[in-house]
Design an enzyme around this catalytic site. Structure first.
Site, mmCIF file in Angstrom:
data_model
loop_
_atom_site.group_PDB
_atom_site.id
_atom_site.type_symbol
_atom_site.label_atom_id
_atom_site.label_comp_id
_atom_site.label_asym_id
_atom_site.label_seq_id
_atom_site.Cartn_x
_atom_site.Cartn_y
_atom_site.Cartn_z
ATOM 1 N N ASP A 153 45.919 3.985 25.687
ATOM 2 C CA ASP A 153 45.598 2.600 25.342
ATOM 3 C C ASP A 153 46.547 1.600 25.992
ATOM 4 O O ASP A 153 47.566 1.976 26.572
ATOM 5 C CB ASP A 153 45.594 2.426 23.809
ATOM 6 C CG ASP A 153 46.817 3.069 23.139
ATOM 7 O OD1 ASP A 153 47.779 3.412 23.839
ATOM 8 O OD2 ASP A 153 46.795 3.218 21.914
ATOM 9 N N ASP B 73 47.971 4.721 9.040
ATOM 10 C CA ASP B 73 46.599 4.592 8.525
ATOM 11 C C ASP B 73 45.678 5.656 9.128
ATOM 12 O O ASP B 73 44.466 5.614 8.930
ATOM 13 C CB ASP B 73 46.052 3.182 8.796
ATOM 14 C CG ASP B 73 46.032 2.840 10.296
ATOM 15 O OD1 ASP B 73 46.429 3.702 11.127
ATOM 16 O OD2 ASP B 73 45.624 1.714 10.632
ATOM 17 N N HIS C 24 45.330 6.201 12.387
ATOM 18 C CA HIS C 24 44.764 5.876 13.709
ATOM 19 C C HIS C 24 45.300 6.822 14.781
ATOM 20 O O HIS C 24 46.404 7.327 14.693
ATOM 21 C CB HIS C 24 44.975 4.398 14.077
ATOM 22 C CG HIS C 24 46.377 3.997 14.397
ATOM 23 N ND1 HIS C 24 46.921 2.809 13.962
ATOM 24 C CD2 HIS C 24 47.357 4.601 15.109
ATOM 25 C CE1 HIS C 24 48.157 2.709 14.410
ATOM 26 N NE2 HIS C 24 48.451 3.786 15.102
ATOM 27 N N GLU D 172 41.214 2.523 14.810
ATOM 28 C CA GLU D 172 41.641 2.215 13.453
ATOM 29 C C GLU D 172 40.623 2.757 12.448
ATOM 30 O O GLU D 172 39.501 3.127 12.830
ATOM 31 C CB GLU D 172 41.746 0.698 13.303
ATOM 32 C CG GLU D 172 42.656 0.028 14.325
ATOM 33 C CD GLU D 172 44.128 0.069 13.941
ATOM 34 O OE1 GLU D 172 44.493 0.797 12.995
ATOM 35 O OE2 GLU D 172 44.916 -0.631 14.598
HETATM 36 P P1 PGA Z 1 54.869 6.117 16.160
HETATM 37 O O1 PGA Z 1 53.381 5.593 16.345
HETATM 38 O O2 PGA Z 1 55.015 7.300 17.069
HETATM 39 O O3 PGA Z 1 55.710 4.956 16.621
HETATM 40 O O4 PGA Z 1 55.041 6.453 14.719
HETATM 41 C C1 PGA Z 1 52.317 6.485 16.245
HETATM 42 C C2 PGA Z 1 51.025 5.724 16.400
HETATM 43 O O5 PGA Z 1 50.911 4.618 15.847
HETATM 44 O O6 PGA Z 1 50.122 6.243 17.064
#
Ligand code: PGA
Length: 236
Positions: free
Chosen positions: A67, A136, A138, A143
């Protein structure tokens, strides 16, 4: 599904790096699906270390990232292109022109999504996709509520994601509100998946994602259906 518990973050990073390293050693032309976020940083550091020791050669590898924020170009230090260059690509011998991140500055964003999907197909698909997971559930910027059948598309970020990312931008207002992301369908098409999760705050969502009902409300829950999923976690 293979679920591997790591002793600590360093161990998680080594185990994840071992899986990626094996992929590249066995298939030097591999297409690696890569992820940003804090979790993979240790994995990338470990791979750079092994590259410097002469253990891995990335010269034939290709990469596609999950992304990118809309409106940030690669020179912006919050863009995911910048993150990848600085946390990984600049430390190894992958050819920059073989590293792909969606273009968040494209004039025609819909066309950029279609181009990205075509690009992944033209590379022969993703051999190994690395994934983090959001609180959450995602994956990429898919999302809760995202349709499982989507390929690369444009998303509006959830409030919780904007809040979580505000720490990098100085304020919530400065966080871009939209992003381009591979969809769940693009992710599920990868031949192998490697999901990494670190820290006590990921325990609940990982329980839901791996052992709860498969539902768009927990996007990562679809990974239960992938035929070749490896999970490495540490909840300490
Ligand atoms: P993080 O993010 O590795 O900073 O916990 C994971 C994500 O949001 O995909």
């Amino acid at each position: 599904m293979r679920i591997i518990e790591a002793k600590d973050y360093a161990d998680l990073s080594r185990k994840a790096a071992n899986v990626i390293s094996a992929q590249v050693i066995l298939e030097p032309h591999s297409v690696l699906g890569l992820a940003t976020g804090s979790t993979p940083i240790g994995t990338y550091k470990q791979l750079i270390d092994w590259y410097n020791k002469g253990d891995i050669d990335f010269s034939k590898a290709r990469s596609v990232n999950l992304d990118e924020y809309i409106g940030l170009d690669g020179t912006n230090d919050q863009s995911y292109r910048y993150f990848m260059d600085n946390n990984f690509f600049n430390g190894i011998n992958i050819k920059k022109e073989n590293t792909y991140v969606p273009n968040g500055m494209a004039e025609d964003l819909e066309a950029e999504c279609a181009r990205y999907d075509e690009l992944i197909s033209s590379l022969g698909g993703i051999d190994l996709q690395l994934l983090g997971i959001g609180h959450d559930g995602h994956i990429g910027f898919n999302e809760p509520g995202a349709a499982f059948e989507k390929t690369t598309h444009i998303v509006e970020l959830e409030e919780t994601t904007i809040k979580a990312n505000a720490r990098f931008f100085g304020s919530e207002e400065a966080v871009p509100k939209k992003a381009i992301t591979m969809g769940i369908k693009s992710i599920m098409r990868a031949k192998r998946l490697l999901l990494i999760a670190n820290g006590p705050d990921k325990r609940d969502i990982m329980e839901k994602a791996l052992h709860g009902p498969v539902t768009p409300m927990v996007p990562a829950s679809i990974l239960q259906f992938h035929p070749n999923l490896t999970v490495v976690y540490c909840f300490e």
